[in-house]
Write a protein that holds these residues in place. Structure first.
Motif, short mmCIF file in Angstrom:
data_model
loop_
_atom_site.label_atom_id
_atom_site.label_comp_id
_atom_site.label_asym_id
_atom_site.label_seq_id
_atom_site.Cartn_x
_atom_site.Cartn_y
_atom_site.Cartn_z
N ALA A 188 35.61 2.39 3.97
CA ALA A 188 36.84 2.84 3.31
C ALA A 188 37.87 1.72 3.27
O ALA A 188 38.52 1.49 2.24
N LEU A 189 38.04 1.00 4.38
CA LEU A 189 39.00 -0.10 4.42
C LEU A 189 38.56 -1.26 3.52
O LEU A 189 39.40 -1.98 2.96
N THR A 190 37.25 -1.42 3.36
CA THR A 190 36.73 -2.46 2.48
C THR A 190 37.19 -2.23 1.04
O THR A 190 37.52 -3.18 0.32
N ASP A 191 37.22 -0.98 0.63
CA ASP A 191 37.69 -0.65 -0.72
C ASP A 191 39.11 -1.18 -0.93
O ASP A 191 39.41 -1.79 -1.97
N LEU A 192 39.97 -1.00 0.05
CA LEU A 192 41.35 -1.48 -0.05
C LEU A 192 41.37 -3.02 -0.07
O LEU A 192 42.13 -3.63 -0.83
N PHE A 193 40.55 -3.63 0.77
CA PHE A 193 40.46 -5.10 0.85
C PHE A 193 40.03 -5.69 -0.49
O PHE A 193 40.58 -6.69 -0.96
N VAL A 194 39.03 -5.06 -1.10
CA VAL A 194 38.51 -5.56 -2.38
C VAL A 194 39.53 -5.35 -3.50
O VAL A 194 39.72 -6.23 -4.35
N GLY A 202 27.54 -0.15 -13.25
CA GLY A 202 27.89 -0.87 -12.04
C GLY A 202 26.76 -1.75 -11.55
O GLY A 202 25.65 -1.74 -12.08
N ASP A 203 27.06 -2.53 -10.52
CA ASP A 203 26.10 -3.44 -9.91
C ASP A 203 25.96 -3.06 -8.43
O ASP A 203 26.87 -3.33 -7.62
N LEU A 204 24.85 -2.43 -8.09
CA LEU A 204 24.64 -1.96 -6.73
C LEU A 204 24.57 -3.11 -5.74
O LEU A 204 25.12 -3.02 -4.63
N LEU A 205 23.94 -4.23 -6.15
CA LEU A 205 23.83 -5.38 -5.25
C LEU A 205 25.20 -5.97 -4.97
O LEU A 205 25.52 -6.32 -3.82
N ALA A 206 26.03 -6.07 -6.00
CA ALA A 206 27.37 -6.62 -5.80
C ALA A 206 28.19 -5.72 -4.88
O ALA A 206 28.94 -6.21 -4.02
N ALA A 207 28.04 -4.42 -5.04
CA ALA A 207 28.76 -3.49 -4.16
C ALA A 207 28.28 -3.63 -2.72
O ALA A 207 29.09 -3.62 -1.77
N ALA A 208 26.97 -3.80 -2.54
CA ALA A 208 26.42 -3.98 -1.19
C ALA A 208 26.92 -5.27 -0.56
O ALA A 208 27.19 -5.32 0.65
N GLN A 209 27.07 -6.32 -1.39
CA GLN A 209 27.57 -7.59 -0.86
C GLN A 209 29.01 -7.46 -0.37
O GLN A 209 29.40 -8.06 0.63
N ARG A 210 29.80 -6.68 -1.08
CA ARG A 210 31.18 -6.45 -0.64
C ARG A 210 31.23 -5.65 0.66
O ARG A 210 32.23 -5.70 1.38
N LEU A 211 30.16 -4.92 0.95
CA LEU A 211 30.12 -4.08 2.14
C LEU A 211 29.39 -4.75 3.32
O LEU A 211 29.03 -4.07 4.28
N TYR A 212 29.18 -6.08 3.21
CA TYR A 212 28.48 -6.77 4.29
C TYR A 212 29.17 -6.57 5.64
O TYR A 212 28.52 -6.36 6.67
N PHE A 213 30.48 -6.69 5.64
CA PHE A 213 31.20 -6.55 6.91
C PHE A 213 31.03 -5.13 7.47
O PHE A 213 30.85 -4.95 8.68
N ALA A 259 29.32 -4.25 10.98
CA ALA A 259 30.03 -3.46 12.00
C ALA A 259 29.21 -2.24 12.41
O ALA A 259 29.15 -1.89 13.60
N ALA A 260 28.56 -1.60 11.43
CA ALA A 260 27.74 -0.43 11.74
C ALA A 260 26.52 -0.83 12.59
O ALA A 260 26.19 -0.13 13.57
N MET A 261 25.86 -1.92 12.23
CA MET A 261 24.69 -2.36 12.99
C MET A 261 25.07 -2.76 14.41
O MET A 261 24.37 -2.43 15.38
N LEU A 262 26.19 -3.46 14.54
CA LEU A 262 26.65 -3.86 15.87
C LEU A 262 26.97 -2.63 16.72
O LEU A 262 26.64 -2.58 17.91
N THR A 263 27.59 -1.64 16.12
CA THR A 263 27.90 -0.39 16.83
C THR A 263 26.64 0.29 17.32
O THR A 263 26.57 0.77 18.47
N ILE A 264 25.62 0.33 16.47
CA ILE A 264 24.35 0.96 16.86
C ILE A 264 23.73 0.23 18.03
O ILE A 264 23.26 0.84 19.01
N LEU A 265 23.71 -1.11 17.96
CA LEU A 265 23.10 -1.90 19.04
C LEU A 265 23.84 -1.70 20.36
O LEU A 265 23.22 -1.56 21.42
N ILE A 266 25.17 -1.70 20.31
CA ILE A 266 25.96 -1.50 21.54
C ILE A 266 25.71 -0.11 22.11
O ILE A 266 25.55 0.06 23.33
N ALA A 267 25.65 0.90 21.23
CA ALA A 267 25.43 2.27 21.69
C ALA A 267 24.04 2.41 22.33
O ALA A 267 23.88 3.07 23.37
N VAL A 268 23.05 1.80 21.72
CA VAL A 268 21.69 1.85 22.28
C VAL A 268 21.66 1.18 23.64
O VAL A 268 21.05 1.67 24.60
#
Length: 662
Positions: free
Chosen positions: A464-470, A416-427, A431-440
């Motif tokens: 998990a939803l990204t997997d379906l999208f991809v 597999g390609d870890l970088l390619a998988a990470a690119q697919r998970l950008y959204f 979303a995780a980073m935005l959630t952390i900032l809002i919570a802080v």
């Protein structure tokens, strides 16, 4: 008469199990098709006999036949009919009968629906299943007979444990046993494969649906047990790291690893040794849980029995099956092929990492559960290992595992390609980073760990939803074509997404409740108020009520929010005269996913006030909603066409090839 029929059916079921444990194995060894076919007849016949026996015990409870010792000790004529029925398995003897009934059910299902299994494998699987059944039937008949008579017959029973007189008893134990005992099929397949010397991808295809079925039921059973303890015990908690809770949690962790390992074996013919070992260990942990609950080695609100004789018998069964299967594994392991090769960065590699964390977490829980018992046996010292230990050991293992979960489905098999998988998970990352900032920001930086936990939960759900999208390839083909492609995806893809999404939902519930719940303990008089979770809780007073087999003092609380009426809560203290036992019935008000939880304590000597515990538990229901998502995800995967075909087709192809060669 019906009681004697039930007892006789148990004896006949033991006889059939002994036949089933010997003749099919001999037939598989000698290639005798007629001997192998006896497994189907005896497996279905044994299930029918055990169903007859269980029905006879149920009839004794329904009719309040107190001449049966088990009914006398665990029922009462005034008990509601629902609890008369559920009381059948609300005790040691009846629950063991349910245990072995479910064991025979799984054997009968293999006998009826395993027509396309290779004859020798099927015969060996059912023989191994019969070994387990025969041992537990012998245990029931010699130490835990549910049909023992008592003379003269008492006029009234001693009633069921009040804590068990709840709808949860109708749901939790059967679900838990279907999971616990369901893993016996995976165990039987593993031992049969070691005996037969045949372990391949087709074997993994056959064992995965049974493992998935057991996992679904165990997930639902653990979730139901957690919610039952939450509202019934009045302690306000959803998990206590109780040894018996751990006893069901360990097979779940190991079974989750087994599911992923079997997937790799099926797809890539890899991890064969790992999968066989996990199948053995998962059911071994189920047997260990049975020993802990019924041996008397620990005290718990969940424990059924305290008879050392029974504990020794179950310990002997434990040693026989765990020791025997591991010895067979050690004997066969050198001759087993490791399977296909794969790069560390691949879907196989991700699943291996997943399994390493899960098995390490299982070992951690096992050590924390057994260490106090071992220490007491060796030195006599009594210690308790509780929440701080498990939070410091189990938690850190889960964080990297949860972080890695979204990557697995996005990596290619073999390399597999870890970088390619990470690119697919950008959204998902965004979303995780935005959630952390809002919570802080919302917590003014005072809850950094909670904010990180929120980010992790969102990462899991969006990942998990990204997997379906991809998979549907929305980015390239557009929404209309993408939706059409998504409808054509295999059901296991949707099952995986639901299970991983549910895991994120549960994590969100756990983090929110742990970080932001509030607890208020105060003595209240009628008319006094207390604030919790934005609610004004007013105590209106208490009144006495008479139930069918209990007396209760019910406290009434009215709720107001933003100056408006928001409902009413009733919380009670019950007393059961037959058992001379009190219970606490918590009052719960649910608002969306959050709950206001009120539990009554002891009244003051003059009766003018009463101690009240008020908890505000934000998003706590997400803990169990997430578990429902996981169970539904497993169920959806079970309906995947690929779990019903493939192995049978291979079997037929081999048969045709063998016929052509002949």
């Amino acid at each position: 008469m019906i009681v004697e029929i039930g007892h006789y059916a148990l004896i006949l079921a033991l006889s059939l199990s002994l036949v089933q444990s010997v003749l099919p194995a001999i037939g598989a060894r000698s290639g005798d098709a007629r001997l192998m076919e006896t497994a189907t007849i005896t497996a279905t016949g044994g299930f029918v006999l055990l169903m007859l026996s269980f029905s006879a015990l149920t009839a004794a409870y329904v009719t309040s036949d107190f001449s049966v010792l088990n009914v006398f000790e665990n029922s009462h004529s005034l008990k509601p009919m629902l609890y008369k029925v559920t009381g059948v398995w609300g005790n040691h003897e009846g629950s063991m009968l349910l245990w072995v009934l479910i064991l025979s059910l799984f054997g009968a299902l293999v006998a009826l629906f395993g027509r396309d299994l290779p004859a020798s494998l099927k015969a060996n699987v059912l023989a191994v299943q019969a070994w387990i059944t025969a041992c537990f039937l012998l245990f029931i008949l010699t130490t835990s007979n549910p049909f023992t008579r008592v003379f003269p017959a008492p006029m009234e029973g001693q009633d069921l444990n009040p804590i068990l007189q709840d709808i949860g008893l109708a749901i939790h134990p059967p679900l838990l046993y279907l999971g616990y005992v369901g893993f016996s099929i995976a165990f039987s397949f593993a031992v049969a494969a070691l005996i037969d010397g045949r372990i391949d991808a087709a074997w993994a295809r056959w064992v995965r649906p049974w493992t998935l079925t057991a996992w679904v039921f165990l997930t639902a059973g653990i979730a139901m047990g957690s919610y039952w303890a939450y509202y019934e015990l009045g302690w306000g908690g959803w998990w206590f790291w109780d040894p018996v809770e751990n006893a069901s949690f360990m097979p779940w962790l190991s079974g989750t690893a087994l599911l992923h390992s079997a997937l790799v074996m099926e797809k890539r013919s890899a991890l064969k040794i790992w999968t066989i070992l996990l199948a053995i260990l998962t059911f071994s942990l189920s047997l260990l849980g049975t020993f802990l609950v019924r041996s008397g080695v620990l005290t718990s609100v969940h424990a059924f029995a305290t008879d050392p004789t029974r504990g020794v018998f179950i310990l002997a069964i434990l040693c026989l099956f765990i020791g025997g299967s591991l010895a067979l594994f050690a004997l066969r392991a050198p001759s087993l092929e490791a399977g296909g090769l794969f790069a560390p960065i691949s879907r196989e590699g991700a699943l291996v990492v997943n399994n390493l964390f899960l098995t390490t977490a299982t070992a951690t829980v096992l050590v924390g559960t057994l260490y106090p018992l071992v220490l007491e046996v060796l030195g006599g010292a009594k210690i308790s290992v509780g929440e701080p230990f498990f939070n410091l050991t189990f938690g850190p293992l889960m964080v990297p595992l949860l972080f890695a979960v979204p990557f697995g489905p996005l990596l290619a098999w073999k390399r597999g390609d870890l970088l390619a998988a990470a690119q697919r998970l950008y959204f998902a990352i965004g979303a995780a980073m935005l959630t952390i900032l809002i919570a802080v920001a919302l917590t003014s930086g005072t809850r950094i760990l909670a904010a990180l936990g929120f980010g992790l939960a969102v990462w899991l759900m969006v990942g998990a939803l990204t997997d379906l999208f991809v998979r549907a390839n929305f980015a390239k083909v557009g929404w209309r074509t993408g939706l059409a492609r998504m409808r054509g995806l295999p059901r296991s893809a949707f099952g995986t997404v639901l299970a991983h999404f549910g895991l994120g939902v549960t994590v969100l519930g756990v983090i929110t409740t742990s970080a932001f719940q509030t607890e208020t303990v105060t003595a209240m008089r009628a008319g006094q108020t207390v604030n919790a979770g934005g609610y004004e809780v007013r105590y209106e007073g208490a009144q006495q009520r008479q139930g069918p087999n209990y007396e209760e003092q019910v406290g009434t609380f009215t709720l107001r929010r933003d100056g408006l009426d928001a409902g009413k809560i009733e919380s009670a203290k019950r007393f059961y005269p037959a058992r001379q036992m009190p219970t606490t019935e918590a009052g719960i008000h649910t608002s969306w996913f959050s709950q206001l939880y009120i539990s009554l304590g002891d009244p003051s000597p003059d009766g003018a006030s009463i101690v009240v515990r008020v908890w505000w538990k934000p998003l706590i229901t997400l803990i169990w909603i997430g578990a429902i998502f996981m169970a539904v995800g497993g169920t959806v995967s079970l309906f995947d066409r690929r779990l019903r075909v493939g192995a049978p087709a291979r079997s037929r192809k081999r048969q045709l090839a063998a016929g052509a060669e002949a």
